[in-house]
Design a protein around this motif. Structure first.
Motif, PDB file in Angstrom:
ATOM      1  N   SER A  28       5.249  -2.121   1.921  1.00 16.72           N
ATOM      2  CA  SER A  28       5.131  -0.735   2.367  1.00 16.72           C
ATOM      3  C   SER A  28       6.518  -0.124   2.465  1.00 16.72           C
ATOM      4  N   LEU A  29       6.966   0.479   1.376  1.00 18.20           N
ATOM      5  CA  LEU A  29       8.321   1.023   1.320  1.00 18.20           C
ATOM      6  C   LEU A  29       8.442   2.339   2.077  1.00 18.20           C
ATOM      7  N   GLU A  30       7.313   2.975   2.364  1.00 18.16           N
ATOM      8  CA  GLU A  30       7.350   4.282   3.003  1.00 18.16           C
ATOM      9  C   GLU A  30       6.940   4.241   4.472  1.00 18.16           C
ATOM     10  N   MET A  31       6.012   3.393   4.826  1.00 25.21           N
ATOM     11  CA  MET A  31       5.418   3.400   6.159  1.00 25.21           C
ATOM     12  C   MET A  31       5.758   2.105   6.896  1.00 25.21           C
ATOM     13  N   SER A  32       5.958   2.187   8.209  1.00 26.31           N
ATOM     14  CA  SER A  32       6.293   1.006   9.003  1.00 26.31           C
ATOM     15  C   SER A  32       5.081   0.101   9.180  1.00 26.31           C
ATOM     16  N   THR A  33       5.351  -1.155   9.514  1.00 22.48           N
ATOM     17  CA  THR A  33       4.270  -2.108   9.766  1.00 22.48           C
ATOM     18  C   THR A  33       3.348  -1.604  10.869  1.00 22.48           C
ATOM     19  N   ARG A  34       3.919  -1.072  11.942  1.00 21.04           N
ATOM     20  CA  ARG A  34       3.120  -0.580  13.066  1.00 21.04           C
ATOM     21  C   ARG A  34       2.175   0.536  12.619  1.00 21.04           C
ATOM     22  N   SER A  35       2.681   1.499  11.858  1.00 24.86           N
ATOM     23  CA  SER A  35       1.855   2.610  11.389  1.00 24.86           C
ATOM     24  C   SER A  35       0.754   2.130  10.456  1.00 24.86           C
ATOM     25  N   LEU A  36       1.120   1.187   9.581  1.00 23.29           N
ATOM     26  CA  LEU A  36       0.133   0.662   8.634  1.00 23.29           C
ATOM     27  C   LEU A  36      -0.955  -0.113   9.368  1.00 23.29           C
ATOM     28  N   LEU A  37      -0.552  -0.888  10.373  1.00 23.13           N
ATOM     29  CA  LEU A  37      -1.531  -1.644  11.157  1.00 23.13           C
ATOM     30  C   LEU A  37      -2.444  -0.721  11.951  1.00 23.13           C
ATOM     31  N   ASP A  38      -1.900   0.374  12.472  1.00 18.08           N
ATOM     32  CA  ASP A  38      -2.745   1.346  13.164  1.00 18.08           C
ATOM     33  C   ASP A  38      -3.858   1.837  12.246  1.00 18.08           C
ATOM     34  N   ARG A  39      -3.507   2.096  10.994  1.00 16.09           N
ATOM     35  CA  ARG A  39      -4.519   2.546  10.035  1.00 16.09           C
ATOM     36  C   ARG A  39      -5.544   1.445   9.749  1.00 16.09           C
ATOM     37  N   CYS A  40      -5.071   0.217   9.621  1.00 16.43           N
ATOM     38  CA  CYS A  40      -5.990  -0.903   9.379  1.00 16.43           C
ATOM     39  C   CYS A  40      -6.930  -1.106  10.567  1.00 16.43           C
ATOM     40  N   ILE A  41      -6.394  -0.977  11.770  1.00 15.74           N
ATOM     41  CA  ILE A  41      -7.198  -1.135  12.984  1.00 15.74           C
ATOM     42  C   ILE A  41      -8.252  -0.036  13.062  1.00 15.74           C
ATOM     43  N   ASN A  99      -3.417 -22.238  -0.252  1.00 16.94           N
ATOM     44  CA  ASN A  99      -4.877 -22.295  -0.391  1.00 16.94           C
ATOM     45  C   ASN A  99      -5.528 -20.933  -0.599  1.00 16.94           C
ATOM     46  N   LEU A 100      -4.717 -19.872  -0.634  1.00 19.82           N
ATOM     47  CA  LEU A 100      -5.256 -18.527  -0.796  1.00 19.82           C
ATOM     48  C   LEU A 100      -4.738 -17.895  -2.082  1.00 19.82           C
ATOM     49  N   LYS A 101      -5.612 -17.216  -2.807  1.00 17.57           N
ATOM     50  CA  LYS A 101      -5.227 -16.533  -4.042  1.00 17.57           C
ATOM     51  C   LYS A 101      -4.645 -15.161  -3.688  1.00 17.57           C
ATOM     52  N   PRO A 102      -3.426 -14.871  -4.126  1.00 23.62           N
ATOM     53  CA  PRO A 102      -2.749 -13.637  -3.691  1.00 23.62           C
ATOM     54  C   PRO A 102      -3.172 -12.396  -4.465  1.00 23.62           C
ATOM     55  N   ILE A 103      -3.024 -11.263  -3.818  1.00 24.75           N
ATOM     56  CA  ILE A 103      -3.080  -9.956  -4.459  1.00 24.75           C
ATOM     57  C   ILE A 103      -1.990  -9.102  -3.810  1.00 24.75           C
ATOM     58  N   ILE A 104      -1.175  -8.450  -4.633  1.00 28.86           N
ATOM     59  CA  ILE A 104      -0.008  -7.724  -4.147  1.00 28.86           C
ATOM     60  C   ILE A 104      -0.254  -6.219  -4.217  1.00 28.86           C
ATOM     61  N   PHE A 105       0.113  -5.527  -3.128  1.00 29.50           N
ATOM     62  CA  PHE A 105       0.014  -4.071  -3.053  1.00 29.50           C
ATOM     63  C   PHE A 105       1.417  -3.502  -2.817  1.00 29.50           C
ATOM     64  N   ILE A 106       1.748  -2.413  -3.503  1.00 33.10           N
ATOM     65  CA  ILE A 106       3.058  -1.789  -3.340  1.00 33.10           C
ATOM     66  C   ILE A 106       2.871  -0.283  -3.126  1.00 33.10           C
ATOM     67  N   ASP A 107       3.461   0.232  -2.057  1.00 34.10           N
ATOM     68  CA  ASP A 107       3.347   1.643  -1.708  1.00 34.10           C
ATOM     69  C   ASP A 107       4.755   2.241  -1.594  1.00 34.10           C
ATOM     70  N   TYR A 108       5.309   2.885  -2.605  1.00 26.66           N
ATOM     71  CA  TYR A 108       4.699   3.226  -3.872  1.00 26.66           C
ATOM     72  C   TYR A 108       5.730   3.133  -4.966  1.00 26.66           C
TER      73      TYR A 108
END
Length: 418
Positions: free
Chosen positions: A209-222, A286-295
């Motif tokens: 997340s190059l634009e948004m902080s972890t806290r802000s992104l987690l708020d959206r996920c929550i 043990n987990l298959k990855p998927i990568i997201f990039i913003d943006y």
């Protein structure tokens, strides 16, 4: 950069990230310093036997370490640089190849070699330490029962939006998907939804997340996971109902179960993204990855002197290379230019991508997001119809998928979902 410091950085990084010892495809002969050749030989021997490689295992296994000096080995870690490792390895190979070329041409001149022999020797130099099996028999053998078995693609991520899954089948390892829209259309929320559902289905979502902080992104996920209004989430103590407050810890645990990883550093180049992703993947075997990039447009260019279009072209190409190297899907968000705003029909098209040429070429899938309610206030509701316009699909059909987007919670649902 002096050869000694180059080799120290490579060896130091390998001591920190052991998997790079074999992944680098270097051979002992490619190291200039004799003590570095000796050390790499010992490190590779331990790695081939699947042992950890560090100061303790090297000193316990090999008496030759004393010839190098124990303080010297322990200090190598200070030269570690995972983010520049690939570039340093490439430089190491180039230096070695130039040295080999000089020796071959000298021997050819002294021995009066014929031209084909010289060409063969130079070709072997380029291939040294970089063997890749090009035979197809084993791959064909694995396909023998394909018509009689269910097709399973390891690492494929099926989107939770049914209409989209019917069009693209899934996000496949080695492929790059561009998710593009105008600002405030729902790109980041769409990314969060795909990441959460991928994690809940056993994958490893890694978000840069190059634009948004972890806290802000987690708020959206929550908000998405708990069906909370983002307005209420600004002050939960004041606005939450007792039931919402009671379920808070359950929702936090639900988000935790998604295994989402977030790197919110704002100035990241592709080399840094690759190094961090590789580290996270190795920590979660043990987990298959998927990568997201913003943006895409704010990924740091390796060369600050590059024009925007050239920088985007290099980044776009590097994303595809990274997807193949890490063997996982990459979903990268992208901005659109303002051309869309001047048209009557504001649904995006390929030419609306900023610096679109290279993105069109390198991406396997391009999906545009569009909500009519964004432009037409007469139809604006909390639950908007979201169009996912698949404008490019390298291995399948194009078309439009539909979903419902809840602007208050950020939740993107399949049509027919509650």
């Amino acid at each position: 950069m002096k050869k000694e410091f180059l080799e120290k950085s490579i060896l130091g990084t390998m001591l920190e990230e052991n998997y790079l010892i074999l992944d680098s495809n270097l051979t002992p002969e490619m190291f200039y310093g004799q003590h570095h050749r000796m050390l790499f030989t010992m490190m590779r021997e331990l790695a081939l036997e699947d042992h950890p490689v560090d100061f303790m295992t090297l000193s316990a296994r090999f008496e030759q370490v004393t010839q190098i000096g124990l303080p010297y080995v322990t200090e190598l870690i200070h030269f570690s640089n995972p983010e520049k490792f690939d570039a340093y390895v490439q430089l190491q190979r180039e230096v070695w190849c130039e040295k080999q070329k000089g020796q071959i041409l000298f021997q050819a001149n002294e021995g009066d070699w014929p031209i084909p022999q010289i060409i063969h020797a130079l070709d072997q130099t380029q291939l040294e330490g970089d063997f890749h099996d090009t035979t197809i028999l084993q791959t064909l053998a694995h396909m023998e029962n394909r018509p009689f078995e269910e097709t399973i693609t390891p690492g494929i991520v099926i989107p939770h939006i049914q209409d989209l899954a019917l069009l693209i089948d899934g996000f496949r390892p080695g492929e790059v998907t561009i998710l593009a829209a105008r600002p405030s259309m729902g790109k980041t929320d769409m990314m969060n939804n795909l990441a959460l559902y991928a994690g809940w289905n056993g994958h490893l979502p890694i978000i840069f997340s190059l634009e948004m902080s972890t806290r802000s992104l987690l708020d959206r996920c929550i908000a998405t996971a708990g069906n909370y209004s983002r307005l209420k989430l600004r002050n939960p103590k004041q606005y939450f109902t007792s039931e919402q407050a009671k379920n808070w810890s359950i929702v936090l645990n639900r988000v935790h179960q998604s295994n989402v990883q977030i790197d919110d550093r704002s100035h990241l180049a592709i080399a840094q993204i690759r190094a961090q992703a590789r580290r996270i993947i190795r920590q979660n075997p043990n987990l298959k990855p998927i990568i997201f990039i913003d943006y895409l447009q704010i990924i740091q260019s390796e060369n600050d002197q590059d024009f925007s279009a050239i920088a985007t072209s290099k980044i776009s190409r590097s994303l595809k290379q990274m997807a193949k190297e890490l063997n996982c899907p990459i979903i990268c968000l992208s901005q659109l230019n303002r051309n869309v705003e001047s048209r009557g029909n504001k649904r995006p098209m390929m030419s609306d991508l900023r610096d679109s040429g290279s993105i069109e070429q390198d991406a396997d899938i391009i999906v545009f997001l569009y909500r009519d309610s964004y432009y037409n206030t007469d139809v604006r509701e909390d639950l908007d119809l979201l169009e996912l316009i698949v404008a490019k699909n390298r291995n399948g059909p194009t078309g439009t998928a539909y979903a419902f987007y809840n602007r208050m919670t950020g939740h993107v649902l399949s049509r027919g979902s509650s």
